[in-house]
Design a protein around this motif. Structure first.
Motif, PDB file in Angstrom:
ATOM      1  N   GLN A  90     -19.460  16.675  33.964  1.00 32.15           N
ATOM      2  CA  GLN A  90     -19.629  16.894  35.366  1.00 32.15           C
ATOM      3  C   GLN A  90     -21.198  17.599  35.526  1.00 32.15           C
ATOM      4  O   GLN A  90     -21.946  17.556  36.453  1.00 32.15           O
TER       5      GLN A  90
ATOM      6  N   VAL B 105      -1.393  13.212  33.494  1.00 30.26           N
ATOM      7  CA  VAL B 105      -2.087  12.799  34.409  1.00 30.26           C
ATOM      8  C   VAL B 105      -2.042  13.763  35.717  1.00 30.26           C
ATOM      9  O   VAL B 105      -2.906  14.056  36.353  1.00 30.26           O
ATOM     10  N   GLN B 106      -0.693  13.876  35.982  1.00 24.44           N
ATOM     11  CA  GLN B 106      -0.573  14.839  37.427  1.00 24.44           C
ATOM     12  C   GLN B 106      -1.134  15.909  37.141  1.00 24.44           C
ATOM     13  O   GLN B 106      -1.646  16.612  38.063  1.00 24.44           O
TER      14      GLN B 106
ATOM     15  N   ARG C 212      -4.832  16.044  37.529  1.00 25.76           N
ATOM     16  CA  ARG C 212      -5.212  16.234  38.704  1.00 25.76           C
ATOM     17  C   ARG C 212      -4.920  17.471  39.570  1.00 25.76           C
ATOM     18  O   ARG C 212      -5.551  17.845  40.481  1.00 25.76           O
TER      19      ARG C 212
ATOM     20  N   ARG D 287     -12.504  17.417  39.379  1.00 22.17           N
ATOM     21  CA  ARG D 287     -11.288  16.469  39.839  1.00 22.17           C
ATOM     22  C   ARG D 287     -11.839  15.264  40.362  1.00 22.17           C
ATOM     23  O   ARG D 287     -11.076  14.024  40.072  1.00 22.17           O
ATOM     24  N   ASP D 288     -12.994  15.257  41.084  1.00 24.54           N
ATOM     25  CA  ASP D 288     -13.365  13.896  41.534  1.00 24.54           C
ATOM     26  C   ASP D 288     -14.004  13.020  40.444  1.00 24.54           C
ATOM     27  O   ASP D 288     -13.609  11.907  40.249  1.00 24.54           O
TER      28      ASP D 288
ATOM     29  N   PHE E  10     -12.672  13.187  37.239  1.00 24.46           N
ATOM     30  CA  PHE E  10     -11.628  12.584  36.543  1.00 24.46           C
ATOM     31  C   PHE E  10     -10.969  11.597  37.345  1.00 24.46           C
ATOM     32  O   PHE E  10     -10.479  10.636  36.791  1.00 24.46           O
ATOM     33  N   LYS E  11     -10.937  11.747  38.672  1.00 21.85           N
ATOM     34  CA  LYS E  11     -10.460  10.675  39.559  1.00 21.85           C
ATOM     35  C   LYS E  11     -11.271   9.319  39.284  1.00 21.85           C
ATOM     36  O   LYS E  11     -10.689   8.091  39.055  1.00 21.85           O
ATOM     37  N   GLU E  12     -12.591   9.435  39.351  1.00 25.22           N
ATOM     38  CA  GLU E  12     -13.298   8.464  38.955  1.00 25.22           C
ATOM     39  C   GLU E  12     -13.020   7.758  37.575  1.00 25.22           C
ATOM     40  O   GLU E  12     -13.060   6.290  37.399  1.00 25.22           O
TER      41      GLU E  12
ATOM     42  N   TYR F   6     -10.544   7.913  35.773  1.00 25.98           N
ATOM     43  CA  TYR F   6      -9.104   7.478  35.643  1.00 25.98           C
ATOM     44  C   TYR F   6      -9.165   5.941  36.439  1.00 25.98           C
ATOM     45  O   TYR F   6      -8.416   5.019  35.861  1.00 25.98           O
ATOM     46  N   ASN F   7      -9.748   5.999  37.264  1.00 23.41           N
ATOM     47  CA  ASN F   7      -9.833   4.653  38.265  1.00 23.41           C
ATOM     48  C   ASN F   7     -10.406   3.668  37.178  1.00 23.41           C
ATOM     49  O   ASN F   7     -10.046   2.401  37.297  1.00 23.41           O
TER      50      ASN F   7
END
Length: 1521
Positions: A1455, A1483-1484, A1487, A1495-1496, A1498-1500, A1502-1503
């Motif tokens: 980041q 994963v939960q 998050r 967190r953003d 990680f979200k990107e 993981y997607n």
């Protein structure tokens, strides 16, 4: 004693004490512990301060020298360690505001250039105050003081000072900016911050930033300011401007000012009186007089771009687009170009245009990247306010064309990208000024033009309006204009763009455009061609455009809809009937006595269109079954006599003859196109079934001859012109290049139909146009182009060249003739006599030379072998006086030809060529060289000859030479010639070029003798003749008449020859003896060779070799002699062998002498790899021969200490030590195999002594490095039994020592990477090889502490790559070889691994400036990280628990940086494997627990993992059994 000094304060204030004494007393009082004063530090500081205040207020008169010393005194106090210690201990020192004000006043004086005295001292005082937090509070507590100081410092820097004070000044500015920024961030009153910034800091900061951005003080040669500090100050200035001018609280004021919006937020009551912040900024920016007139416009321009960037960074968000545009338009008004239409100022210079257009480009790019201009929103909500602004800007740019400035093209490109309608009303003027009428010569400008045209064409392709665009293009071309001044319409850049566009167009639009071109040509140009040069030039431009369209459209095929094919057929017929034929008729009908320019251009246009039509017609008839070629139809109608194709349907042969006669008068595009037509005709003929008929072959030969003859004369001009490979740019200047390119590109077709004379002509052109010197690399700022040299060089290196046998043969003959002509120019006898002596020089056919094989293979009637005729002839020439002598220029010419020969595949020559070239090269190697030939040139020539001879004799036809000459005769010729040449060569025996020459000669002689053995060619006879000849040379050189005047270089040649004889014959005889097949004669020859070699070696030794540095040739010979001597010594004793034993006894002393000198000189050999390798070989052989060992000393001990001396020599670079390590290892392995356990104990003791940490404390790095290297060498040797037990029992001690050494090395500044690197290499090797023997886990765990100590930051890229690899290797060794230890220390393992990961992210981040040259190093490191991730993932059981934490570490760090895509891709592939180990609760957990920004990320991540990696993985599982 204290009482004595207690009156110092009274003396300092006394008027009777001189100032010299006062300063001495004050200095003494400060440093002395015996001087006791209450609050002494404050008293002394106040005394100096008050003295300076009194002086500057005119209350006290002091000399300038005393004033300066008072400043220095204060500076010494402020920088003293004593003061720092007092402040640390909590004592308060009060500086008083009056001192700070004096400092500010002095800096203000300096900035006005009133006085420069005491500047350095005052700046140093200021730096001392600002760098000490306890003292700096006087500035930070009174904000106006720091503002004034910062303002004056910036103004002082803006005066562009020079010298030593520059670095000091910028350090103070850096500190002052840091303090002001911290105050600004705490400022609660935005109005005050804005007022301070605009009132005092805006102007000096903008000027200073401009100067720093231009590299004013960081240019090469000045080096007064670090680039890092310059970058930091620029960043601080930007932060200061943003924090002052664009605070969040000011947004409403900007809206009120720029959008006429009433303020609705009652919370900002303090801002109601602060009106028009943008007006205030612009007024201050445009203020007159704050910088030099020469700088003003550049400062304003650069500031406009900066202020807009800062505004967007602060305020841009969805909904603020109109506000951002209003700011853009207001800032644009600050630029001078914005007033050009109002004619308020005169035209600007090109440099001014460049500066301001670069700013406009930045502004437009910001608009595009931030999506500020939304076409629909602008039209619906804002009455096209933005559109009208961009339209005015476009009109401004087009009306004031600046085609020499790359940024002008880029601005237009940006406008086109925003909305094509911005430029569409002026599309014709845009095309004229940016393309058709533009004079673009600079490469960077051409690239910018190409980018604009690419955007333009792609836009109209997407709009499906290409015909409309072409209508505008044709309108511009057909305008009345001075056509001679126009550049070719389709140079390489525009042509590339148009080709890309055409490939995307559907056939319908292509045909529309084609028809449009035909109509314009017919209506606007064709009727007015006769006698009009301008119209003729327009016709050529339109023809080039039509050619490009027809050549680059997508081809039709049988699946194309029939209406399109029919329309294409009609268009082709129409073009031939209404355009091509009329143009040709114009040429055929006119009777012009003189060649006129318009007629030449018309012929170019006509022939270009004819060639284009014929090519497209042929292509369509091949690819599309439904297309009926018009040429076939018209040919059938026109003639029934011949079914061979015509050049063009409907044009008879006699008409073409007339056209050929006309085009032959000048080199032009027309002639080139006519050649292409003939080539096209040849291709169509070859496609016919009867192409092998007599008539067809005759036609093919005539066509090929015409193509070659057409440009034959132009190729004799030796032009250096370059061509961009575009048909439209062929001119009289570039025609030779285009013609040669056409021939070379189609050689595979032409070569079969050329007569021998034409082939020879081609070969001579090829040789003549080859570059005789190494071609320079094409710069990145130069356009790639074609030249004669590049074309010829490409065919020379083409794999097809040897396959074209006729051309290859002719080229070889041309090379031979070139060499022969140079040799004959140096002939010193009658040419007819030379022809008799060296007949092969004058042979015009290689096959004649090959006939000698048959003649010489037969035995003459009287029993004399003719096979020896050539050899005897050459030998007699060498011994008497060779009839050819060359001087310097001739030798350089022949060397150029030899360079060409060296590029050919000599090892694959056919027998005739092989024999011819062998004799030619052998003859060249024997020529006499004149006095003008330098020794270096002579040696280079001889080395080239013998290298080529060696290359030749490694070929498939090597045996053919031995059919006309014996190996022994070749050997004798070469050595006789060299012996004679060496006596005249003024070169030292230890000259590197001479030693290299000896190696080349030795290699060739060895090759000749190896051929004898491989081919089994009368071994006893040939080796006997060689041995007798060498004995004769040896006798002449060493004994008899020549003793007083010995040829030392000749002795070295004999030594090399004898050494090679022993080297070849020794192993052969030894192998045959093992099979009891060795002839007695060969054994005797070997014994004699050994005797002679020993005698020559001892002679060289006696002549002083023992007093000098031993050359590698001498050491190699000694090694070979020893090997041969030992190989034959223990055999059956005969009379000869008894004599050998006696000789061996005398050799023993010699070997021992060489051994002693080698040991003493070993460190000196280290930097000469060949010498060192030879020395290691001799020492290995000597060590393995115990009979030679001296009785007094242990050879093992002596050799070992000599090796240590090499490794511990501080003069030998680390890289050299690494290079010689394998050679040392080979010797050490032999020593350890033979050595005793006691010897091994001694080795281990020395290693442990070297690894003692006290060596690092004593700064004895070489002792440490030698011990580390010895341990690595020891590890590479096979150890067993007691020696292995001793080593591994000492291993814990070694690892501990390495830990301590590494810690000490890493604490040094700078870090001792020369020590750290080898320690890591040794540690990795120990861990790998100690997989089963290192039993204590603690010793493996010590490796983690070593890895955590090694620095991975602040390293240069090459150093970073090397250290990273070594750390990775150690970590990988632990993972692979010590899994149990790793399992218990996973946190330590992951800490070390995360250091690697984070360092890759840091090094792989996208930087503000600098290229990506070092990215390859980072990519390699990223691959290693990815690989480590895969190994970790393979151990799922151990790492599953830690996998979410590894992912958390990754996303937290990623980041912080913006990685290069390639680096990011590699790291992501690795982390995906760790995500495979994560279960859903992990994963939960991530998050929930990660910070919002992370967190953003990680979200990107993981997607992407689910979309790309997991989906692919599951897809593969589906098909896995």
């Amino acid at each position: 004693m204290a009482a004595v000094y207690s009156g110092i304060s009274f003396k300092l204030k006394s008027k009777t004490t001189s100032w010299e004494d006062k300063l001495k007393l004050a200095h003494f009082a400060w440093i002395s512990h015996q001087c006791v004063l209450p609050n002494k530090e404050q008293v002394l500081l106040d005394w100096a301060r008050q003295s300076l205040i009194a002086f500057y207020k005119k209350k006290l008169e002091l000399k300038e020298d005393i004033v300066e010393r008072l400043w220095i005194y204060i500076d010494n106090i402020l920088h003293s360690k004593k003061l720092q210690d007092l402040l640390k201990n909590g004592k308060t020192i009060n500086l008083q505001i009056s001192l700070v004000k004096i400092i500010n006043e002095r800096i203000a004086e300096f900035s006005l250039l009133e006085s420069q005295r005491s500047m350095c001292a005052v700046l140093s005082c200021c730096q001392g105050i600002l760098s000490t937090p306890a003292l700096a509070v006087i500035y930070t507590a009174r904000q106006e003081l720091i503002v004034v100081l910062l303002s004056q410092l910036c103004w002082l820097a803006c005066r562009q000072p020079e010298g030593a004070m520059v670095a000091q000044l910028f350090e103070v500015i850096h500190l002052a900016l840091g303090h002001y920024l911290s105050i600004q961030q705490q400022q609660v009153n935005p109005r005050r911050a804005f007022g301070e910034m605009t009132g005092h800091l805006l102007q000096p900061c903008l000027v200073l930033r401009h100067l720093l951005s231009g590299g004013m003080w960081t240019q090469a040669g000045q080096g007064q300011l670090r680039q890092g500090l310059s970058r930091e100050i620029r960043s601080q200035i930007e932060a200061l401007l943003q924090g002052g001018a664009f605070q969040p609280e000011l947004l409403s004021s900007y809206k009120e000012e720029l959008l006429d919006q009433q303020q609705g937020d009652t919370k900002i009551g303090t801002m109601k009186n602060l009106l028009a912040p943008m007006d205030t900024l612009i007024a201050r920016l445009l203020d007159v007089g704050y910088c030099e007139p020469s700088l003003r416009s550049a400062v304003i321009a650069n500031s406009v771009a900066l202020l807009y960037k800062l505004f967007l960074d602060s305020y841009f968000k969805e909904g603020n687009q109109l506000l951002c545009f209003r700011v853009l338009s207001r800032l644009f008004g600050c630029l001078r170009i914005s007033h050009l239409q109002e004619e308020q100022i005169k035209a600007l210079a090109t440099s001014d245009w460049t500066t301001e257009l670069l700013v406009v480009e930045q502004l437009l790019n910001s608009v595009a990247s931030n999506n500020i201009y939304n076409i629909a929103a602008d039209r619906i909500r804002h009455e096209e306010a933005q559109f009208h602004f961009y339209r005015r800007l476009a009109e401004l740019l087009i009306n004031h064309s600046q085609a020499s400035v790359p940024a002008w093209f880029r601005c237009l490109k940006a406008l086109m990208s925003l909305n094509h309608l911005i430029l569409e009303p002026d599309l014709d003027d845009l095309l004229a000024s940016a393309w058709i009428d533009a004079e673009v010569t600079d490469f960077r400008t051409k690239k910018a033009q190409e980018a604009l045209l690419h955007t333009l064409f792609q836009t109209y392709v997407k709009l499906r309006q290409v015909p409309r665009l072409f209508e505008e293009i044709l309108g511009v071309i057909c305008r009345p204009a001075a056509e001679e001044l126009r550049q070719p319409v389709l140079a390489s850049g525009p042509s590339r763009v148009l080709c890309e566009c055409l490939l995307e167009l559907p056939p319908g639009q292509i045909l529309d455009t084609w028809s449009l071109l035909l109509e314009k040509f017919q209506s606007l140009v064709l009727p007015y061609l006769q006698g009009d040069v301008d119209m003729a030039l327009k016709s050529l431009s339109l023809s080039s455009l039509l050619h490009c369209i027809m050549f680059n459209m997508r081809s039709l095929d049988s699946s194309t809809p029939l209406p399109i094919i029919r329309r294409m057929q009609c268009t082709m017929e129409r073009m031939l009937r209404e355009l091509v034929r009329p143009l040709l008729d114009l040429l055929l009908d006119l009777q012009v006595p003189e060649l006129e320019l318009w007629l030449q251009k018309v012929s170019d246009s006509a022939l270009l269109l004819s060639y284009t039509w014929a090519q497209v017609d042929a292509m369509l008839s091949i690819n599309c079954r439904q297309y009926h070629s018009l040429s076939v139809a018209l040919t059938d109608v026109a003639t029934e006599i011949s079914n061979l194709p015509l050049l063009l349907p409907g044009v008879e042969t006699h008409q073409w003859k007339k056209i050929e006669k006309f085009t032959a008068q000048f080199d032009s595009l027309g002639r080139y196109c006519l050649e292409q037509l003939y080539l096209q005709k040849m291709k169509r003929t070859l496609m016919q079934t009867n192409f092998q008929s007599e008539e067809a072959l005759r036609t093919l030969r005539c066509d090929a001859a015409y193509i070659l003859d057409s440009g034959r004369e132009s190729l004799n001009q030796r032009t250096r012109a370059s061509w961009d490979a575009q048909v439209g740019t062929v001119s009289a200047l570039t025609y030779p290049v285009a013609h040669w390119h056409l021939i070379v590109s189609n050689l595979t077709i032409l070569i079969s139909y050329l007569c021998p004379d034409d082939v020879r002509s081609l070969a001579s052109v090829l040789l003549r146009t080859l570059p005789m010197s190494k071609a320079q690399e094409v710069s990145a700022d130069e356009e790639p182009s074609i030249t004669l040299e590049k074309i010829s060089n490409s065919i020379l290196h083409s794999p097809l060249f040897p396959e074209m046998q006729s051309l290859h043969s002719a080229f070889l003959m041309c090379l031979t003739e070139g060499c022969t002509s140079i040799l004959c120019s140096g002939a010193q006898c009658d040419p007819s006599l030379l022809n008799q002596q060296l007949p092969w020089l004058f042979e015009k056919d290689h096959m004649m030379v090959a006939l000698w094989e048959n003649r010489f293979a037969k035995v003459g009637p009287e029993g004399v072998e003719p096979k020896g005729e050539i050899a005897q002839n050459l030998l007699s020439l060498v011994k008497s006086d060779f009839p050819i002598q060359l001087e310097g220029e001739q030798l350089e010419s022949i060397l150029g030809l030899l360079e060409v020969i060296s590029t050919l595949q000599l090892d694959s020559l056919l027998t005739p060529y092989h024999v011819h070239y062998f004799l030619l090269l052998l003859s060249m190697a024997m020529i006499k060289l004149g006095s003008s030939c330098s020794s270096s040139l002579t040696l280079k020539f001889l080395m080239t000859c013998y290298r080529l001879l060696g290359y030749l004799q490694r070929g498939k036809s090597a045996r053919s030479v031995l059919k006309i000459m014996y190996v022994s005769d070749i050997f004798e010729i070469i050595l006789t010639s060299l012996f004679k040449a060496s006596s005249r060569l003024p070169v030292n025996m230890d000259d590197p070029s001479w030693l290299e020459f000896l190696q080349v000669i030795g290699a060739f002689l060895e090759q000749l003798m190896q051929m004898l053995i491989q081919m089994k060619l009368s071994l006893v006879l040939n080796f006997g003749k060689i041995s007798r000849f060498l004995h004769k040379l040896y006798t002449e050189a060493i004994a008899g008449k020549q003793v007083e005047n010995q040829n030392c270089r000749g002795q070295q040649l004999i030594l090399v020859s004898l050494t090679k004889l022993c080297q070849v014959l020794g192993p052969f005889v030894k192998e045959r003896k093992q099979h009891h097949e060795a002839p007695e004669a060969l054994c005797e020859l070997l014994q004699k060779a050994v005797l002679h070699t020993g005698a020559v070696l001892q002679l060289c030794w006696a002549q002083g070799a023992q007093d000098h540095h031993l050359p590698s040739i001498f050491i190699s010979s000694a090694s070979t002699l020893l090997e041969a001597d030992v190989g034959q010594h223990p055999r059956h004793r005969t009379e000869t062998s008894q004599m050998t034993d006696e000789m061996t006894c005398s050799h023993t002393t010699f070997y021992q002498s060489v051994y002693s000198q080698l040991l003493s000189e070993l460190p000196a050999f280290a930097e000469d790899s060949q010498c060192f390798q030879a020395a290691m070989r001799f020492l290995t052989l000597f060590f393995l021969t115990p009979e030679l060992h001296p009785k007094k000393d242990s050879v093992f001990t002596s050799m070992f200490h000599s090796m240590r001396k090499v490794l511990a020599d501080p003069t030998i670079p680390v890289q050299v030590i690494q290079d010689i390590e394998p050679h040392l290892g080979a010797l050490f392995t032999q020593m350890l195999e033979v050595g005793t356990t006691e010897d091994f104990r001694m080795v281990m003791q020395c290693i442990l002594q070297g690894l003692d940490v006290s060596n690092m404390w004593k700064a004895d790095l070489q002792a440490v490095l030698s011990a580390v290297t010895l341990t690595k060498v020891l590890l590479s040797s096979p150890l067993s039994g007691e020696k292995a037990r001793l080593f591994w029992s000492a291993c814990p001690q070694i690892v501990t020592a390495l830990t301590l050494q590494n810690r000490e090395a890493c604490q040094e500044q700078p870090v001792l990477l020369a020590v750290v690197g080898p320690i890591l290499d040794l540690l990795a090797a120990l861990l790998r090889q100690g997989e089963e023997t290192i039993s204590n886990p603690h010793h493996v765990s010590l490796a983690f502490s070593i890895l955590l100590t090694v620095p991975l930051d602040h390293l240069k890229p090459p150093e970073y790559g090397r250290i990273f690899l070594r750390v990775h290797n150690v970590l990988f060794s632990i993972l692979q070889c010590h899994p149990k230890v790793m399992l218990k220390a996973i946190p330590s393992f992951l800490n070390c691994f995360n250091r690697l990961l984070f360092s890759v992210m840091h090094e792989g981040r996208q930087k503000d400036k600098g290229g990506t040259d070092d990215l390859s190093v980072v990519l390699e490191c990223a691959r290693l990280v990815q690989r480590m991730y895969s190994h970790i993932a393979a151990r799922a059981e151990e790492f599953t628990v830690f996998s979410p934490f590894m992912v958390a570490h990754y996303v937290t760090e990623v980041q912080k940086v913006t990685l290069y895509p390639t680096v990011k891709g590699l790291l992501q592939e690795g982390i995906y494997l760790i995500l495979d180990l994560c279960i859903e609760p992990d994963v939960q957990f991530l998050r929930v627990s990660l910070q919002p920004g992370v967190r953003d990320i990680f979200k990107e991540l993981y997607n992407d993992y689910v979309k790309y990696h997991k989906a692919k993985h599951e897809g593969e599982k589906r098909y896995t059994a």
